[in-house]
Every structure is written in C-alpha cells, then in structure tokens.
Design a protein around this motif. Structure first.
Motif, PDB file in Angstrom:
ATOM      1  N   GLU A 459       0.831  -1.204   0.000  1.00 52.20           N
ATOM      2  CA  GLU A 459       0.000   0.000   0.000  1.00 52.20           C
ATOM      3  C   GLU A 459       0.868   1.257   0.000  1.00 52.20           C
ATOM      4  O   GLU A 459       0.577   2.226  -0.697  1.00 52.20           O
ATOM      5  CB  GLU A 459      -0.925  -0.001   1.225  1.00 52.20           C
ATOM      6  CG  GLU A 459      -2.032  -1.029   1.160  1.00 52.20           C
ATOM      7  CD  GLU A 459      -2.930  -0.949   2.382  1.00 52.20           C
ATOM      8  OE1 GLU A 459      -2.675  -0.088   3.259  1.00 52.20           O
ATOM      9  OE2 GLU A 459      -3.886  -1.746   2.476  1.00 52.20           O
ATOM     10  N   VAL A 460       1.936   1.226   0.790  1.00 49.11           N
ATOM     11  CA  VAL A 460       2.847   2.365   0.833  1.00 49.11           C
ATOM     12  C   VAL A 460       3.485   2.578  -0.538  1.00 49.11           C
ATOM     13  O   VAL A 460       3.556   3.707  -1.041  1.00 49.11           O
ATOM     14  CB  VAL A 460       3.939   2.156   1.902  1.00 49.11           C
ATOM     15  CG1 VAL A 460       4.969   3.287   1.834  1.00 49.11           C
ATOM     16  CG2 VAL A 460       3.322   2.099   3.290  1.00 49.11           C
ATOM     17  N   PHE A 461       3.925   1.500  -1.154  1.00 47.85           N
ATOM     18  CA  PHE A 461       4.558   1.577  -2.469  1.00 47.85           C
ATOM     19  C   PHE A 461       3.593   2.212  -3.479  1.00 47.85           C
ATOM     20  O   PHE A 461       3.984   3.088  -4.265  1.00 47.85           O
ATOM     21  CB  PHE A 461       4.970   0.182  -2.920  1.00 47.85           C
ATOM     22  CG  PHE A 461       5.707   0.158  -4.239  1.00 47.85           C
ATOM     23  CD1 PHE A 461       7.083   0.281  -4.281  1.00 47.85           C
ATOM     24  CD2 PHE A 461       5.018   0.032  -5.444  1.00 47.85           C
ATOM     25  CE1 PHE A 461       7.768   0.265  -5.491  1.00 47.85           C
ATOM     26  CE2 PHE A 461       5.687   0.016  -6.651  1.00 47.85           C
ATOM     27  CZ  PHE A 461       7.068   0.137  -6.670  1.00 47.85           C
ATOM     28  N   ARG A 462       2.326   1.763  -3.463  1.00 48.18           N
ATOM     29  CA  ARG A 462       1.340   2.292  -4.409  1.00 48.18           C
ATOM     30  C   ARG A 462       1.078   3.772  -4.151  1.00 48.18           C
ATOM     31  O   ARG A 462       0.949   4.562  -5.094  1.00 48.18           O
ATOM     32  CB  ARG A 462       0.054   1.481  -4.327  1.00 48.18           C
ATOM     33  CG  ARG A 462      -1.074   1.972  -5.242  1.00 48.18           C
ATOM     34  CD  ARG A 462      -2.214   0.984  -5.325  1.00 48.18           C
ATOM     35  NE  ARG A 462      -1.876  -0.130  -6.200  1.00 48.18           N
ATOM     36  CZ  ARG A 462      -2.141  -0.170  -7.502  1.00 48.18           C
ATOM     37  NH1 ARG A 462      -2.739   0.850  -8.095  1.00 48.18           N
ATOM     38  NH2 ARG A 462      -1.800  -1.209  -8.228  1.00 48.18           N
ATOM     39  N   CYS A 463       0.999   4.167  -2.878  1.00 48.79           N
ATOM     40  CA  CYS A 463       0.762   5.578  -2.558  1.00 48.79           C
ATOM     41  C   CYS A 463       1.925   6.467  -3.015  1.00 48.79           C
ATOM     42  O   CYS A 463       1.713   7.573  -3.520  1.00 48.79           O
ATOM     43  CB  CYS A 463       0.528   5.748  -1.057  1.00 48.79           C
ATOM     44  SG  CYS A 463      -1.114   5.262  -0.511  1.00 48.79           S
ATOM     45  N   ILE A 464       3.163   5.990  -2.820  1.00 51.16           N
ATOM     46  CA  ILE A 464       4.327   6.746  -3.305  1.00 51.16           C
ATOM     47  C   ILE A 464       4.274   6.879  -4.818  1.00 51.16           C
ATOM     48  O   ILE A 464       4.531   7.945  -5.384  1.00 51.16           O
ATOM     49  CB  ILE A 464       5.641   6.065  -2.858  1.00 51.16           C
ATOM     50  CG1 ILE A 464       5.778   6.123  -1.333  1.00 51.16           C
ATOM     51  CG2 ILE A 464       6.848   6.736  -3.524  1.00 51.16           C
ATOM     52  CD1 ILE A 464       6.966   5.339  -0.796  1.00 51.16           C
ATOM     53  N   HIS A 465       3.900   5.777  -5.478  1.00 51.16           N
ATOM     54  CA  HIS A 465       3.790   5.761  -6.935  1.00 51.16           C
ATOM     55  C   HIS A 465       2.766   6.804  -7.402  1.00 51.16           C
ATOM     56  O   HIS A 465       3.039   7.608  -8.309  1.00 51.16           O
ATOM     57  CB  HIS A 465       3.383   4.354  -7.388  1.00 51.16           C
ATOM     58  CG  HIS A 465       3.585   4.113  -8.845  1.00 51.16           C
ATOM     59  ND1 HIS A 465       3.654   2.850  -9.406  1.00 51.16           N
ATOM     60  CD2 HIS A 465       3.733   4.971  -9.891  1.00 51.16           C
ATOM     61  CE1 HIS A 465       3.832   2.952 -10.707  1.00 51.16           C
ATOM     62  NE2 HIS A 465       3.874   4.231 -11.029  1.00 51.16           N
ATOM     63  N   VAL A 466       1.601   6.797  -6.763  1.00 53.00           N
ATOM     64  CA  VAL A 466       0.547   7.761  -7.121  1.00 53.00           C
ATOM     65  C   VAL A 466       1.000   9.180  -6.825  1.00 53.00           C
ATOM     66  O   VAL A 466       0.773  10.102  -7.622  1.00 53.00           O
ATOM     67  CB  VAL A 466      -0.755   7.437  -6.363  1.00 53.00           C
ATOM     68  CG1 VAL A 466      -1.796   8.543  -6.580  1.00 53.00           C
ATOM     69  CG2 VAL A 466      -1.323   6.093  -6.805  1.00 53.00           C
ATOM     70  N   GLY A 467       1.668   9.383  -5.683  1.00 53.85           N
ATOM     71  CA  GLY A 467       2.152  10.717  -5.349  1.00 53.85           C
ATOM     72  C   GLY A 467       3.119  11.252  -6.394  1.00 53.85           C
ATOM     73  O   GLY A 467       3.033  12.425  -6.784  1.00 53.85           O
ATOM     74  N   LEU A 468       4.036  10.417  -6.880  1.00 54.58           N
ATOM     75  CA  LEU A 468       4.989  10.845  -7.907  1.00 54.58           C
ATOM     76  C   LEU A 468       4.302  11.103  -9.239  1.00 54.58           C
ATOM     77  O   LEU A 468       4.714  11.997  -9.994  1.00 54.58           O
ATOM     78  CB  LEU A 468       6.088   9.797  -8.057  1.00 54.58           C
ATOM     79  CG  LEU A 468       7.094   9.726  -6.901  1.00 54.58           C
ATOM     80  CD1 LEU A 468       8.020   8.527  -7.066  1.00 54.58           C
ATOM     81  CD2 LEU A 468       7.911  11.017  -6.812  1.00 54.58           C
TER      82      LEU A 468
END
Length: 525
Positions: A459-468
């Motif tokens: 979930e953290v990885f996906r959120c970072i991805h979306v943020g970038l």
C-alpha cells in the motif's frame, strides 16, 4: 426577516433583530445563529382580569407593525385608545392613527406584532401591552395602565413637539441616505445580504455573539493563525463549539477573500470539506464561523516527532483517501467546479474521528464546465505546494490541485515537509529525494520510521507511486482526481512516473505576496 414580536434595528451597518421587552426568542438556537424568522414569544403569560390589567411600554422612532390584525377609530384620543385596549384581552398594542397636530385617532393591534422597524432619525411612538411583572422590570420605559391623565398629556405634548423635528429629520435623512448608500462597504453589504438570502443556508451572526463566544477574542482561545488572520475557539450560548476565523488588519487577504469564501463554500456540502456555519461583517470586522475541529490540522501531527506517532499507517492512508474524495467533489461532482489553489497540510483539518476536511477557500476559483485552464497575474499560495506552471507562468487548472495533492501524499508518508527538507547528500527537497529513491528502486526508504512496523508495504509503495504521478512536471502527464482514486484503490499496473516539477533547490520563500511577486526569479527544473 425578524418574525413576530421582534424589531428590526436599522441603526447599524447591518440590520439585526431584537425581541420586544418581555419577550424571548421562540427558538434560541436559531436566534443565536441569526435565523430570526421564527420570532419571539412572551416570557411570562399575560393575566387579563380586573385585578391585573397589565400596562404598556412605550417605543419611539418606530415603523408601526403590519395592520392586517388591527382596528382603528378616527375620533378617539390617545387616552381613550389606551382604555379601549385594556378592556380587550386580545389587544396587544395601540398608537395614534394620525400623528399630525399633536396626534389623533386610535389604532389597536390584536395578536402577534409583525414587521416592526426602528430608525434613529424618524418614526412613530406606539405602546405595547405587557404583564405587570414586565412593567416593574422596565420601569423607566413603562406607561402603566393606571397612570394618571397628566402623564398621558405630557406624552401627547411631547409627540406634538417632536412632529416638527420628525419632518425635518425625514428630509435630512433622505439627503444623508443618498450619500451613505453610495459608500462601497455598504454596497458590499447589500450584495452580501442578497447572496445570503438566495442561499438561505448561511446564517448572519451578530458580532456581539462572536465577541461573547470567544471571550472578546481572548488569546487563551486562539487556535492558530493563517493568511486571513487568527482563528479562535468559541462557544455559543447553546454550548455548541465553533472555530471563528477573524480577518487581521495586517493581512494581505481582505474583503475579496472573505467574499470568495462566503459565496463559494456556502454552496458546497461534502463530508471531506469543512462546514461553514455562519459569517459576520460589521464595521471593520469580518469573521467566518466554522464547525470546530478538535484535532486541529494535519501538519500539527505529521511534522511533530511526538504527535506523529499517533497517526499509524491505516489512519494516514484513510486521510489520503479522504482528501482525494474531497478534491474529486470540488473538481467534478459539486454544482460548482472549483480549483482550491492553496491545498496544504495546514488547510487539512481533522475532526474528532480523524476524518480529514479541506478548508480555507479564500483563494479558490470557479471554473466553467468546459474550461481547461486559466491564467492570473496575481499569484497567491504557498511555495512547496505550487506546480511549476503556476509559480512561473500563472497558469492554473485542476491539475494544479493534483500537484498539491501529490506533495501532500509524499509529506504524509514521510512525515517531512517538502519545503525545508534537504537531502544531506544531494541537496534535494522532498520531491527530489522521493524521485531519487524511486529511480534507485528504494522508494520505501521514504516512509516515516514510526510506520515501519505497522505499515502495509504494498500500500505504501502504491501511494508513493501515485504521489509521484501527481507531481510530474507537465500538467498533461498528471492524472485527474477520478483516476487518482481508482489508482489508490485498485491493483492494476500504474504508468511509470516522469521527473517531478521543482524537485531540487532550497531557500524558496514561504509564501507569495499578492503584489510583490517576481515571476522571473524562479525557473522550473
């Protein structure tokens, strides 16, 4: 507007309603929030009989009530008029029918008194019937039913003497009013009341209520301060807690921002937008009344070493999703298409259950349905959250808010501020640091160390991805908020992000002045 048994006082800049003496608001909670139309009722029941005839309180400079429930006699004098009213239990007030030549004739009112106004320069005297207990309380203003004819004669003589003065004042008032009504603040107030009347959702709160609620804007009630001015905690007479934002005389934001927020947020309703409960503009005071958020703002938690431990990963993920839903509503689902333009952690408030609510719409702008982009020469907002196309060229769109949202996501995950953060090895801000970790396949190192044991790494990885994806330099590369929500909740592969805007550099100023900005100083890299 004022309802029954209430007077509309026109003396101040803003009309306000007051109960007649001996009367109280029918619904106190509505009255405190300036919903006056329910009117007032007697505090004590009137006793009508031979032993208790009650009496009358005199009101001067009044516009007489509506005469739908009245009776008149052209031949009776004022003393006879009073006696006639006392004999009828349904009679509630009396006055002269004709105030010329010392006054003549009689008008009696029955039932509730409606549509009364008070003016400081002209008007008529009339007498309201009240129980004896109220007469004792307001002795100086009372004209008791048992007073002798001599006192009545004095009153009648005073009325005749004042008639000449009234005629002169009426003429003078018209001349003064012609100038007063052309004053800009008054024109603004008229426009303000027109919009409030159209919405009927936003109460007008009297300044005296706000002063009492905040203990005269006591420093002990101060919650914080923003660009518009200080924010105070207040408690209304019914015990309801509110947040009151007061415009500072030193603030660059003023009437335009106040007007913008009142007109805009009053039309919006969403669980992830802070609710505006009322407003006040009286003299130089401009205040906004919001629902009280006991957990203050997001930056109060995530940027503090101790308080950041309170927000685990599940709560931070929930906050990110809530902000996204609020933005989606602003951009696509509300009856107005709105660009916030100042989305940042201090403008995300948290209620008692840690639900995020977007606040501060003073800088927001409305977009047309088919409008894609707009441009401004007056750039306002906060560096660190601005996209490059806005900070450099003044262009803004829904993708401007998407950029700010991306910065918020990375700040929530890392617990670090974009502006002020510096990678000690590479002199990068938070966006640059996140981008470097992404390109080196180490994105999870961005995570706040307090979350390492409780987080869901995927979930953290996906959120970072979306943020970038949200902070990419070109607006066209950024997703809209409907896509963002699908990305956050889905499991499909996401496109690879491109280089973010403003991903390096230090020392940018904290905020942009409304009239001293130089757009040639900063270049997106």
């Amino acid at each position: 507007m004022c309802g029954a048994n209430s007077i509309c006082n026109m003396d101040g800049n803003i009309p306000k309603c007051e109960c007649l003496k001996g009367f109280v608001p029918k619904f106190p909670e509505q009255w405190n929030m300036s919903y006056w139309s329910s009117g007032c009722v007697q505090r004590f029941n009137s006793v009508c009989g031979d032993d208790n005839l009650g009496g009358f309180l005199a009101y001067k400079e009044m516009k007489l009530p509506d005469t739908s429930l009245s009776w008149y006699n052209k031949t009776m004098n004022l003393v006879e008029c009073q006696k006639s009213c006392l004999k009828n239990c349904s009679c509630t007030a009396y006055s002269n029918l004709d105030i010329r030549n010392g006054g003549s004739g009689c008008v009696l009112w029955f039932g509730d008194l409606v549509d009364m106004r008070k003016f400081s320069q002209w008007g008529q005297e009339f007498y309201i019937r009240v129980p004896s207990s109220v007469l004792d309380e307001f002795e100086p203003a009372a004209v008791n039913g048992h007073q002798n004819k001599k006192k009545i004669g004095i009153i009648v003589g005073a009325i005749s003497f004042g008639l000449v003065i009234c005629v002169c004042l009426v003429i003078l008032r018209k001349r003064v009013a012609a100038r007063v009504y052309n004053i800009v603040p008054f024109q603004w107030q008229q426009e303000y009341f027109k919009v409030i009347k159209e919405d009927m959702d936003l109460p007008i709160v009297d300044l005296s209520i706000i002063v009492k609620a905040t203990d005269n804007f006591s420093s002990g009630n101060k919650l914080g301060e923003g660009g518009f001015g200080p924010v105070y905690k207040g408690t209304l007479t019914d015990g309801k807690e509110v947040a009151i934002k007061r415009n500072s005389k030193m603030s660059d934001q003023g009437l335009d921002e106040f007007k913008n927020e009142v007109f805009m947020i009053a039309k919006l309703q969403h669980r992830n937008l802070v609710k505006l409960l009322g407003c006040c503009i009286e003299g130089e005071e401009k205040t906004l009344i919001y629902e009280y958020m006991p957990n203050r703002s997001l930056d109060y938690f995530i940027f503090d070493e101790t308080r950041s431990k309170v927000l685990g990963w599940s709560q931070r993920s929930y906050i990110i999703a809530g902000i996204a839903r609020g933005l989606l509503y602003l951009h696509h689902d509300s009856r107005l298409r709105i660009i916030h333009r100042d989305l940042k952690t201090s403008n995300i408030l948290l209620d008692a259950h840690m639900n995020p609510k977007i606040s501060d719409f003073g800088l927001a702008r409305i977009f047309g349905v088919d409008q894609i982009e707009a441009k401004t020469k007056r750039m306002v907002g906060t560096y660190g959250y601005m996209p490059p196309e806005y900070a450099v060229h003044g262009h803004y769109s829904i993708k401007s808010d998407v950029f700010s949202f991306g910065v918020l996501v990375l700040e929530i995950i890392s617990g670090k501020k974009n502006k002020g953060f510096s990678d000690p090895e590479h002199s990068l801000n938070l966006l640059g640091h996140a981008w470097r970790l992404w390109t080196e396949n180490r994105p999870l190192e961005l995570l706040d160390r307090h979350l390492l044991e409780t987080c869901n790494s995927s979930e953290v990885f996906r959120c970072i991805h979306v943020g970038l994806l949200c902070v990419q330099q070109k607006p066209a590369d950024r997703p809209d908020m409907s896509s963002v929500i699908l990305m956050l909740n889905g499991e499909k592969l996401l496109p690879q992000p491109k280089m973010p805007g403003f991903y390096t550099g230090r020392g940018l100023p904290e905020a942009i002045s409304s009239n001293q900005m130089s757009v040639t100083t900063f270049v997106a890299r």
